[in-house]
Design a protein around this motif. Structure first.
Motif, PDB file in Angstrom:
ATOM      1  N   ARG A  30     -68.622 -21.482 -90.105  1.00 27.95           N
ATOM      2  CA  ARG A  30     -67.803 -20.528 -90.408  1.00 27.95           C
ATOM      3  C   ARG A  30     -66.855 -20.345 -89.452  1.00 27.95           C
ATOM      4  N   LEU A  31     -65.611 -20.440 -90.091  1.00 26.77           N
ATOM      5  CA  LEU A  31     -64.344 -20.285 -88.976  1.00 26.77           C
ATOM      6  C   LEU A  31     -63.423 -19.076 -89.592  1.00 26.77           C
ATOM      7  N   ARG A  32     -63.235 -18.238 -88.690  1.00 28.12           N
ATOM      8  CA  ARG A  32     -62.418 -16.968 -88.920  1.00 28.12           C
ATOM      9  C   ARG A  32     -61.599 -16.838 -87.851  1.00 28.12           C
ATOM     10  N   VAL A  33     -60.255 -16.632 -88.208  1.00 24.69           N
ATOM     11  CA  VAL A  33     -59.012 -16.450 -87.259  1.00 24.69           C
ATOM     12  C   VAL A  33     -59.463 -15.303 -86.325  1.00 24.69           C
ATOM     13  N   GLY A  34     -59.277 -15.577 -85.114  1.00 20.03           N
ATOM     14  CA  GLY A  34     -59.487 -14.667 -84.056  1.00 20.03           C
ATOM     15  C   GLY A  34     -60.782 -14.275 -83.526  1.00 20.03           C
ATOM     16  N   LYS A  35     -61.505 -14.928 -84.410  1.00 12.96           N
ATOM     17  CA  LYS A  35     -63.151 -14.960 -84.067  1.00 12.96           C
ATOM     18  C   LYS A  35     -63.687 -16.375 -83.667  1.00 12.96           C
ATOM     19  N   LYS A  36     -64.664 -16.228 -82.798  1.00  8.66           N
ATOM     20  CA  LYS A  36     -65.355 -17.621 -82.118  1.00  8.66           C
ATOM     21  C   LYS A  36     -66.080 -18.321 -83.576  1.00  8.66           C
ATOM     22  N   LEU A  58     -55.025 -24.624 -90.781  1.00  7.86           N
ATOM     23  CA  LEU A  58     -53.902 -25.339 -91.253  1.00  7.86           C
ATOM     24  C   LEU A  58     -54.343 -26.974 -91.157  1.00  7.86           C
ATOM     25  N   GLU A  59     -54.772 -27.143 -89.727  1.00  6.72           N
ATOM     26  CA  GLU A  59     -55.102 -28.630 -89.652  1.00  6.72           C
ATOM     27  C   GLU A  59     -56.062 -29.235 -90.366  1.00  6.72           C
ATOM     28  N   ILE A  60     -56.972 -28.428 -90.694  1.00  4.74           N
ATOM     29  CA  ILE A  60     -58.263 -28.695 -91.760  1.00  4.74           C
ATOM     30  C   ILE A  60     -57.478 -28.909 -92.779  1.00  4.74           C
ATOM     31  N   LEU A  61     -56.877 -27.966 -93.414  1.00  9.88           N
ATOM     32  CA  LEU A  61     -56.169 -28.350 -94.757  1.00  9.88           C
ATOM     33  C   LEU A  61     -55.372 -29.630 -94.745  1.00  9.88           C
ATOM     34  N   GLU A  94     -54.453 -14.359 -98.362  1.00 17.12           N
ATOM     35  CA  GLU A  94     -53.828 -13.501 -99.126  1.00 17.12           C
ATOM     36  C   GLU A  94     -53.490 -14.175-100.394  1.00 17.12           C
ATOM     37  N   VAL A  95     -53.940 -13.522-101.505  1.00 19.24           N
ATOM     38  CA  VAL A  95     -53.890 -13.901-102.741  1.00 19.24           C
ATOM     39  C   VAL A  95     -52.433 -13.672-103.264  1.00 19.24           C
ATOM     40  N   VAL A  96     -51.816 -14.538-103.863  1.00 12.56           N
ATOM     41  CA  VAL A  96     -50.366 -14.364-104.802  1.00 12.56           C
ATOM     42  C   VAL A  96     -50.821 -14.689-106.224  1.00 12.56           C
ATOM     43  N   MET A  97     -50.723 -13.258-106.763  1.00  9.06           N
ATOM     44  CA  MET A  97     -50.764 -13.406-108.120  1.00  9.06           C
ATOM     45  C   MET A  97     -49.414 -13.535-109.019  1.00  9.06           C
ATOM     46  N   GLN A  98     -49.772 -14.172-110.052  1.00  8.58           N
ATOM     47  CA  GLN A  98     -48.356 -14.393-110.982  1.00  8.58           C
ATOM     48  C   GLN A  98     -48.812 -14.198-112.384  1.00  8.58           C
ATOM     49  N   ASN A  99     -48.536 -13.205-113.229  1.00  7.99           N
ATOM     50  CA  ASN A  99     -48.572 -13.142-114.601  1.00  7.99           C
ATOM     51  C   ASN A  99     -50.501 -13.292-114.716  1.00  7.99           C
ATOM     52  N   GLY A 100     -50.990 -12.553-113.982  1.00 10.77           N
ATOM     53  CA  GLY A 100     -52.472 -12.320-114.055  1.00 10.77           C
ATOM     54  C   GLY A 100     -53.174 -13.774-113.589  1.00 10.77           C
ATOM     55  N   GLU A 101     -52.510 -14.718-112.987  1.00 11.24           N
ATOM     56  CA  GLU A 101     -53.187 -16.008-112.639  1.00 11.24           C
ATOM     57  C   GLU A 101     -52.758 -15.996-111.006  1.00 11.24           C
ATOM     58  N   ILE A 102     -53.846 -16.581-110.323  1.00 10.55           N
ATOM     59  CA  ILE A 102     -53.900 -17.054-108.897  1.00 10.55           C
ATOM     60  C   ILE A 102     -52.618 -18.042-108.835  1.00 10.55           C
ATOM     61  N   LYS A 103     -51.635 -17.849-107.932  1.00  6.07           N
ATOM     62  CA  LYS A 103     -50.482 -18.748-107.697  1.00  6.07           C
ATOM     63  C   LYS A 103     -50.551 -19.426-106.591  1.00  6.07           C
ATOM     64  N   ILE A 105     -53.070 -19.020-102.337  1.00  2.87           N
ATOM     65  CA  ILE A 105     -53.810 -18.325-101.238  1.00  2.87           C
ATOM     66  C   ILE A 105     -52.947 -18.684 -99.812  1.00  2.87           C
ATOM     67  N   LYS A 106     -52.276 -17.565 -99.570  1.00  2.00           N
ATOM     68  CA  LYS A 106     -51.534 -17.930 -98.260  1.00  2.00           C
ATOM     69  C   LYS A 106     -52.017 -17.261 -97.123  1.00  2.00           C
ATOM     70  N   ASN A 107     -51.505 -17.296 -95.865  1.00  2.63           N
ATOM     71  CA  ASN A 107     -52.050 -17.011 -94.566  1.00  2.63           C
ATOM     72  C   ASN A 107     -53.447 -16.889 -94.657  1.00  2.63           C
ATOM     73  N   ILE A 108     -53.921 -18.232 -94.813  1.00  3.57           N
ATOM     74  CA  ILE A 108     -55.676 -18.263 -94.838  1.00  3.57           C
ATOM     75  C   ILE A 108     -56.099 -17.887 -93.460  1.00  3.57           C
ATOM     76  N   SER A 109     -57.129 -17.143 -93.565  1.00  8.53           N
ATOM     77  CA  SER A 109     -57.670 -16.247 -92.653  1.00  8.53           C
ATOM     78  C   SER A 109     -59.068 -16.850 -92.210  1.00  8.53           C
ATOM     79  N   SER A 110     -59.678 -17.679 -93.188  1.00  2.13           N
ATOM     80  CA  SER A 110     -61.125 -17.892 -92.971  1.00  2.13           C
ATOM     81  C   SER A 110     -61.714 -18.952 -93.842  1.00  2.13           C
ATOM     82  N   MET A 111     -62.508 -19.932 -93.360  1.00  5.90           N
ATOM     83  CA  MET A 111     -63.244 -20.875 -94.131  1.00  5.90           C
ATOM     84  C   MET A 111     -64.676 -20.628 -93.832  1.00  5.90           C
ATOM     85  N   ASN A 112     -65.309 -21.169 -94.913  1.00  3.37           N
ATOM     86  CA  ASN A 112     -66.754 -21.294 -94.919  1.00  3.37           C
ATOM     87  C   ASN A 112     -67.181 -22.792 -95.206  1.00  3.37           C
ATOM     88  N   ILE A 113     -67.531 -23.500 -94.381  1.00  5.14           N
ATOM     89  CA  ILE A 113     -67.775 -24.882 -94.845  1.00  5.14           C
ATOM     90  C   ILE A 113     -69.276 -24.829 -94.944  1.00  5.14           C
TER      91      ILE A 113
END
Length: 304
Positions: A30-36, A58-61, A94-103, A105-113
Protein backbone atom coordinates in the motif's frame (compact mmCIF):
# COMPACT_ATOMS: atom_id res chain seq x y z
CA UNK A 1 5.76 -13.56 -9.78
CA UNK A 2 6.74 -10.70 -7.45
CA UNK A 3 9.33 -9.55 -10.01
CA UNK A 4 6.54 -8.17 -12.20
CA UNK A 5 5.62 -5.82 -9.34
CA UNK A 6 9.16 -4.93 -8.32
CA UNK A 7 9.98 -3.95 -11.90
CA UNK A 8 7.37 -1.15 -11.92
CA UNK A 9 8.26 0.36 -8.54
CA UNK A 10 10.73 3.22 -8.00
CA UNK A 11 14.23 1.77 -7.69
CA UNK A 12 14.81 2.50 -4.00
CA UNK A 13 11.43 1.05 -2.97
CA UNK A 14 12.05 -2.02 -5.10
CA UNK A 15 15.51 -2.52 -3.53
CA UNK A 16 14.14 -2.26 -0.01
CA UNK A 17 11.49 -4.87 -0.68
CA UNK A 18 14.03 -7.20 -2.31
CA UNK A 19 16.20 -6.95 0.81
CA UNK A 20 13.42 -8.13 3.10
CA UNK A 21 13.86 -11.84 3.78
CA UNK A 22 10.12 -12.56 3.74
CA UNK A 23 9.40 -10.61 0.54
CA UNK A 24 7.98 -13.75 -1.10
CA UNK A 25 5.15 -13.75 1.46
CA UNK A 26 3.85 -10.27 0.63
CA UNK A 27 0.13 -10.13 -0.11
CA UNK A 28 -0.28 -6.35 -0.53
CA UNK A 29 1.81 -3.21 -0.96
CA UNK A 30 0.00 0.00 0.00
CA UNK A 31 1.42 3.33 -1.12
CA UNK A 32 -0.15 6.58 0.15
CA UNK A 33 1.20 10.03 -0.65
CA UNK A 34 2.63 11.65 2.47
CA UNK A 35 2.77 8.35 4.39
CA UNK A 36 5.28 5.54 4.65
CA UNK A 37 4.63 2.62 2.33
CA UNK A 38 3.18 -0.48 3.93
CA UNK A 39 3.69 -4.14 3.06
CA UNK A 40 1.25 -6.75 4.33
CA UNK A 41 2.19 -10.35 5.12
CA UNK A 42 -0.99 -12.35 5.82
CA UNK A 43 -2.42 -9.51 7.88
CA UNK A 44 0.85 -8.29 9.48
CA UNK A 45 2.01 -4.81 8.45
CA UNK A 46 5.61 -3.76 7.82
CA UNK A 47 6.41 -0.10 7.08
CA UNK A 48 8.91 0.95 4.44
CA UNK A 49 11.62 3.41 5.41
CA UNK A 50 10.57 6.50 3.46
CA UNK A 51 7.56 8.68 2.80
CA UNK A 52 5.74 8.09 -0.49
CA UNK A 53 5.63 11.04 -2.88
CA UNK A 54 3.20 11.85 -5.70
CA UNK A 55 6.09 11.40 -8.12
CA UNK A 56 6.41 7.76 -7.00
CA UNK A 57 2.84 6.96 -8.00
CA UNK A 58 3.20 8.76 -11.31
CA UNK A 59 6.39 6.81 -12.02
CA UNK A 60 4.53 3.56 -11.37
CA UNK A 61 1.80 4.56 -13.84
CA UNK A 62 4.40 5.45 -16.46
CA UNK A 63 6.13 2.10 -15.97
CA UNK A 64 2.86 0.17 -16.16
CA UNK A 65 1.80 1.96 -19.35
CA UNK A 66 5.26 1.84 -20.95
CA UNK A 67 5.36 5.64 -21.12
CA UNK A 68 1.83 6.03 -22.47
CA UNK A 69 -0.62 6.61 -19.60
CA UNK A 70 -3.33 7.31 -22.18
CA UNK A 71 -3.12 3.63 -23.19
CA UNK A 72 -4.38 2.55 -19.76
CA UNK A 73 -6.88 5.38 -19.24
CA UNK A 74 -9.90 3.06 -19.32
CA UNK A 75 -8.36 0.88 -16.62
CA UNK A 76 -7.54 3.94 -14.51
CA UNK A 77 -11.15 5.10 -14.87
CA UNK A 78 -12.28 1.70 -13.53
CA UNK A 79 -10.15 2.27 -10.45
CA UNK A 80 -7.54 -0.43 -11.03
CA UNK A 81 -4.96 -1.75 -13.47
CA UNK A 82 -3.95 -5.41 -13.78
CA UNK A 83 -0.33 -6.05 -14.76
CA UNK A 84 1.51 -9.12 -16.01
CA UNK A 85 1.29 -11.92 -13.46
CA UNK A 86 -2.30 -11.03 -12.53
CA UNK A 87 -1.30 -8.43 -9.92
CA UNK A 88 -4.04 -5.84 -9.38
CA UNK A 89 -3.20 -2.21 -8.64
CA UNK A 90 -6.08 -0.26 -7.10
CA UNK A 91 -6.02 3.51 -7.57
CA UNK A 92 -7.53 6.37 -5.53
CA UNK A 93 -7.55 10.10 -6.21
CA UNK A 94 -9.82 12.90 -7.42
CA UNK A 95 -12.53 11.51 -9.68
CA UNK A 96 -13.58 13.62 -12.66
CA UNK A 97 -17.18 12.95 -13.73
CA UNK A 98 -18.82 13.87 -17.04
CA UNK A 99 -22.47 13.10 -17.88
CA UNK A 100 -22.62 10.61 -15.05
CA UNK A 101 -19.54 8.70 -16.25
CA UNK A 102 -16.02 8.63 -14.82
CA UNK A 103 -13.85 10.67 -17.18
CA UNK A 104 -10.60 10.46 -15.26
CA UNK A 105 -8.96 9.95 -11.88
CA UNK A 106 -6.45 12.75 -11.35
CA UNK A 107 -4.14 13.78 -8.52
CA UNK A 108 -3.70 10.14 -7.60
CA UNK A 109 -3.18 9.87 -3.84
CA UNK A 110 -2.80 6.16 -3.14
CA UNK A 111 -2.33 2.71 -4.63
CA UNK A 112 -2.99 -0.76 -3.30
CA UNK A 113 -0.96 -3.43 -5.09
CA UNK A 114 -2.49 -6.86 -4.50
CA UNK A 115 0.01 -9.62 -5.17
CA UNK A 116 -1.40 -12.52 -7.20
CA UNK A 117 -0.40 -15.94 -5.91
CA UNK A 118 -0.23 -19.03 -8.09
CA UNK A 119 -0.39 -21.94 -5.65
CA UNK A 120 -0.49 -25.19 -7.56
CA UNK A 121 -2.52 -27.72 -5.59
CA UNK A 122 -4.24 -25.24 -3.27
CA UNK A 123 -7.64 -26.51 -4.47
CA UNK A 124 -6.84 -30.17 -3.72
CA UNK A 125 -9.04 -30.23 -0.61
CA UNK A 126 -12.14 -28.97 -2.41
CA UNK A 127 -11.89 -31.04 -5.61
CA UNK A 128 -13.57 -34.18 -4.17
CA UNK A 129 -16.57 -31.99 -3.37
CA UNK A 130 -16.69 -30.43 -6.84
CA UNK A 131 -16.07 -33.44 -9.09
CA UNK A 132 -19.07 -35.70 -9.60
CA UNK A 133 -18.24 -38.59 -11.92
CA UNK A 134 -17.36 -37.03 -15.28
CA UNK A 135 -19.05 -33.72 -14.51
CA UNK A 136 -18.72 -31.08 -11.85
CA UNK A 137 -21.23 -29.84 -9.32
CA UNK A 138 -22.21 -26.23 -9.92
CA UNK A 139 -20.22 -24.42 -7.26
CA UNK A 140 -19.97 -21.01 -5.61
CA UNK A 141 -16.74 -20.11 -3.83
CA UNK A 142 -17.53 -17.33 -1.36
CA UNK A 143 -15.25 -15.13 0.73
CA UNK A 144 -14.53 -11.53 1.70
CA UNK A 145 -11.85 -9.72 -0.36
CA UNK A 146 -8.29 -10.88 0.16
CA UNK A 147 -9.11 -14.37 1.39
CA UNK A 148 -7.78 -16.34 -1.57
CA UNK A 149 -10.89 -17.12 -3.58
CA UNK A 150 -9.32 -16.14 -6.93
CA UNK A 151 -6.22 -18.22 -6.20
CA UNK A 152 -8.29 -21.28 -5.31
CA UNK A 153 -10.58 -20.73 -8.31
CA UNK A 154 -7.53 -20.63 -10.61
CA UNK A 155 -6.23 -23.95 -9.30
CA UNK A 156 -9.69 -25.54 -9.42
CA UNK A 157 -9.97 -24.50 -13.08
CA UNK A 158 -6.56 -26.04 -13.76
CA UNK A 159 -7.60 -29.34 -12.18
CA UNK A 160 -11.00 -29.46 -13.87
CA UNK A 161 -9.26 -28.79 -17.18
CA UNK A 162 -6.38 -31.26 -16.78
CA UNK A 163 -8.25 -33.95 -14.87
CA UNK A 164 -7.68 -35.39 -11.41
CA UNK A 165 -6.20 -38.89 -11.52
CA UNK A 166 -6.92 -39.65 -7.86
CA UNK A 167 -10.63 -39.02 -8.52
CA UNK A 168 -10.67 -40.90 -11.86
CA UNK A 169 -11.67 -37.61 -13.44
CA UNK A 170 -10.41 -37.16 -17.00
CA UNK A 171 -10.91 -33.42 -17.32
CA UNK A 172 -13.32 -31.19 -19.23
CA UNK A 173 -13.23 -28.25 -21.65
CA UNK A 174 -13.42 -25.10 -19.53
CA UNK A 175 -14.43 -21.64 -20.72
CA UNK A 176 -12.87 -18.94 -18.53
CA UNK A 177 -14.11 -15.36 -18.56
CA UNK A 178 -11.21 -13.35 -17.12
CA UNK A 179 -12.80 -9.91 -17.05
CA UNK A 180 -9.99 -8.15 -15.18
CA UNK A 181 -7.08 -10.36 -16.23
CA UNK A 182 -6.42 -11.58 -12.68
CA UNK A 183 -7.10 -15.29 -13.18
CA UNK A 184 -5.02 -16.26 -16.21
CA UNK A 185 -3.07 -13.02 -16.80
CA UNK A 186 -3.11 -13.33 -20.59
CA UNK A 187 -0.47 -11.31 -22.39
CA UNK A 188 -0.25 -11.31 -26.20
CA UNK A 189 -2.56 -14.33 -26.28
CA UNK A 190 -0.52 -16.41 -23.83
CA UNK A 191 -1.65 -17.21 -20.29
CA UNK A 192 1.02 -16.33 -17.72
CA UNK A 193 -0.72 -18.43 -15.04
CA UNK A 194 -1.62 -22.11 -15.29
CA UNK A 195 -5.34 -22.65 -15.87
CA UNK A 196 -5.04 -26.05 -17.56
CA UNK A 197 -4.64 -27.61 -20.98
CA UNK A 198 -8.35 -27.68 -21.90
CA UNK A 199 -9.17 -24.09 -20.96
CA UNK A 200 -10.30 -21.42 -23.44
CA UNK A 201 -9.96 -17.86 -22.16
CA UNK A 202 -11.87 -14.68 -22.91
CA UNK A 203 -10.14 -11.66 -21.36
CA UNK A 204 -11.20 -8.04 -20.82
CA UNK A 205 -14.87 -8.67 -21.50
CA UNK A 206 -17.89 -8.28 -19.20
CA UNK A 207 -18.75 -11.62 -17.62
CA UNK A 208 -22.30 -11.64 -18.94
CA UNK A 209 -21.23 -11.17 -22.57
CA UNK A 210 -18.40 -13.64 -22.17
CA UNK A 211 -20.70 -16.38 -20.91
CA UNK A 212 -22.98 -16.00 -23.91
CA UNK A 213 -20.06 -16.05 -26.35
CA UNK A 214 -18.50 -19.18 -24.85
CA UNK A 215 -21.76 -21.13 -24.75
CA UNK A 216 -22.54 -20.26 -28.36
CA UNK A 217 -19.16 -20.78 -29.94
CA UNK A 218 -16.73 -22.98 -28.02
CA UNK A 219 -18.48 -26.27 -27.17
CA UNK A 220 -17.39 -26.06 -23.54
CA UNK A 221 -18.48 -28.26 -20.62
CA UNK A 222 -17.74 -25.82 -17.78
CA UNK A 223 -17.87 -22.03 -17.39
CA UNK A 224 -15.72 -20.32 -14.77
CA UNK A 225 -15.35 -16.71 -13.71
CA UNK A 226 -14.64 -14.48 -10.73
CA UNK A 227 -16.91 -12.28 -8.60
CA UNK A 228 -20.39 -12.71 -10.06
CA UNK A 229 -23.39 -10.89 -8.66
CA UNK A 230 -24.71 -8.19 -11.02
CA UNK A 231 -28.13 -8.43 -12.64
CA UNK A 232 -26.51 -9.05 -16.03
CA UNK A 233 -24.41 -11.85 -14.52
CA UNK A 234 -27.54 -13.50 -13.13
CA UNK A 235 -29.27 -13.47 -16.50
CA UNK A 236 -26.18 -14.87 -18.23
CA UNK A 237 -25.92 -17.65 -15.64
CA UNK A 238 -29.53 -18.61 -16.34
CA UNK A 239 -28.76 -18.69 -20.05
CA UNK A 240 -25.67 -20.86 -19.51
CA UNK A 241 -27.57 -23.27 -17.26
CA UNK A 242 -30.10 -23.94 -20.04
CA UNK A 243 -27.19 -25.14 -22.18
CA UNK A 244 -26.26 -27.77 -19.62
CA UNK A 245 -22.75 -26.50 -18.87
CA UNK A 246 -21.20 -26.85 -15.43
CA UNK A 247 -20.44 -23.69 -13.50
CA UNK A 248 -17.84 -22.64 -10.95
CA UNK A 249 -17.87 -19.03 -9.82
CA UNK A 250 -16.69 -16.85 -6.95
CA UNK A 251 -18.46 -14.02 -5.20
CA UNK A 252 -17.98 -11.72 -2.23
CA UNK A 253 -19.60 -12.72 1.03
CA UNK A 254 -19.01 -14.29 4.43
CA UNK A 255 -21.67 -17.01 4.64
CA UNK A 256 -24.53 -18.69 2.81
CA UNK A 257 -26.99 -16.41 4.60
CA UNK A 258 -24.98 -13.39 3.44
CA UNK A 259 -25.16 -14.20 -0.27
CA UNK A 260 -28.77 -15.42 -0.01
CA UNK A 261 -29.78 -11.86 0.88
CA UNK A 262 -28.73 -10.77 -2.62
CA UNK A 263 -31.82 -10.84 -4.80
CA UNK A 264 -30.30 -12.24 -7.99
CA UNK A 265 -28.24 -14.91 -6.23
CA UNK A 266 -31.24 -15.90 -4.11
CA UNK A 267 -33.17 -16.44 -7.32
CA UNK A 268 -30.44 -18.68 -8.79
CA UNK A 269 -30.25 -20.76 -5.63
CA UNK A 270 -34.02 -21.09 -5.40
CA UNK A 271 -34.06 -22.38 -8.99
CA UNK A 272 -31.51 -25.11 -8.09
CA UNK A 273 -28.80 -23.74 -10.38
CA UNK A 274 -26.08 -24.30 -7.76
CA UNK A 275 -25.27 -27.42 -5.77
CA UNK A 276 -22.23 -26.59 -3.64
CA UNK A 277 -21.11 -23.57 -1.66
CA UNK A 278 -17.55 -23.25 -0.33
CA UNK A 279 -16.90 -20.56 2.29
CA UNK A 280 -13.36 -19.20 2.68
CA UNK A 281 -11.86 -16.83 5.23
CA UNK A 282 -8.52 -15.41 6.32
CA UNK A 283 -8.76 -16.89 9.84
CA UNK A 284 -5.69 -19.10 9.42
CA UNK A 285 -4.30 -17.22 6.44
CA UNK A 286 -5.77 -16.67 2.96
CA UNK A 287 -7.68 -19.67 1.63
CA UNK A 288 -8.86 -21.00 5.01
CA UNK A 289 -11.78 -23.34 4.26
CA UNK A 290 -14.55 -22.56 6.74
CA UNK A 291 -17.19 -24.87 5.28
CA UNK A 292 -18.20 -26.92 2.25
CA UNK A 293 -21.94 -27.42 2.09
CA UNK A 294 -24.66 -28.84 -0.13
CA UNK A 295 -27.20 -26.18 -0.98
CA UNK A 296 -29.85 -28.94 -0.90
CA UNK A 297 -29.16 -29.25 2.84
CA UNK A 298 -30.20 -25.64 3.37
CA UNK A 299 -33.44 -26.40 1.58
CA UNK A 300 -34.14 -29.40 3.82
CA UNK A 301 -33.44 -27.25 6.87
CA UNK A 302 -35.84 -24.59 5.61
CA UNK A 303 -33.15 -21.92 5.20
CA UNK A 304 -33.95 -21.59 1.49
Amino acid sequence: MLENVLDILPDDISREIRNINSSSGITEIRLRVGKKGVMIFSGTELHLSRIIKLEDLLEILVNISRNSIYAIQNEINNGFVVIKGGHRIGICGEVVMQNGEIKNIKNISSMNIRIAKELIGCADKIMPYIVNGERIKNTLIVSPPGCGKTTILRDAIRQISNGVRSLNFNGLNVGLIDERGEIASVSYGISNLDVGNRTDILSNIPKSKGMEMLVRSMGISVIATDEVGSDSDVEAIKYASLSGVGMIFTMHGTSFEDIYRKKGIKELISEDLFERIIILSNRKGPGTIESIQNIADFKREGVV
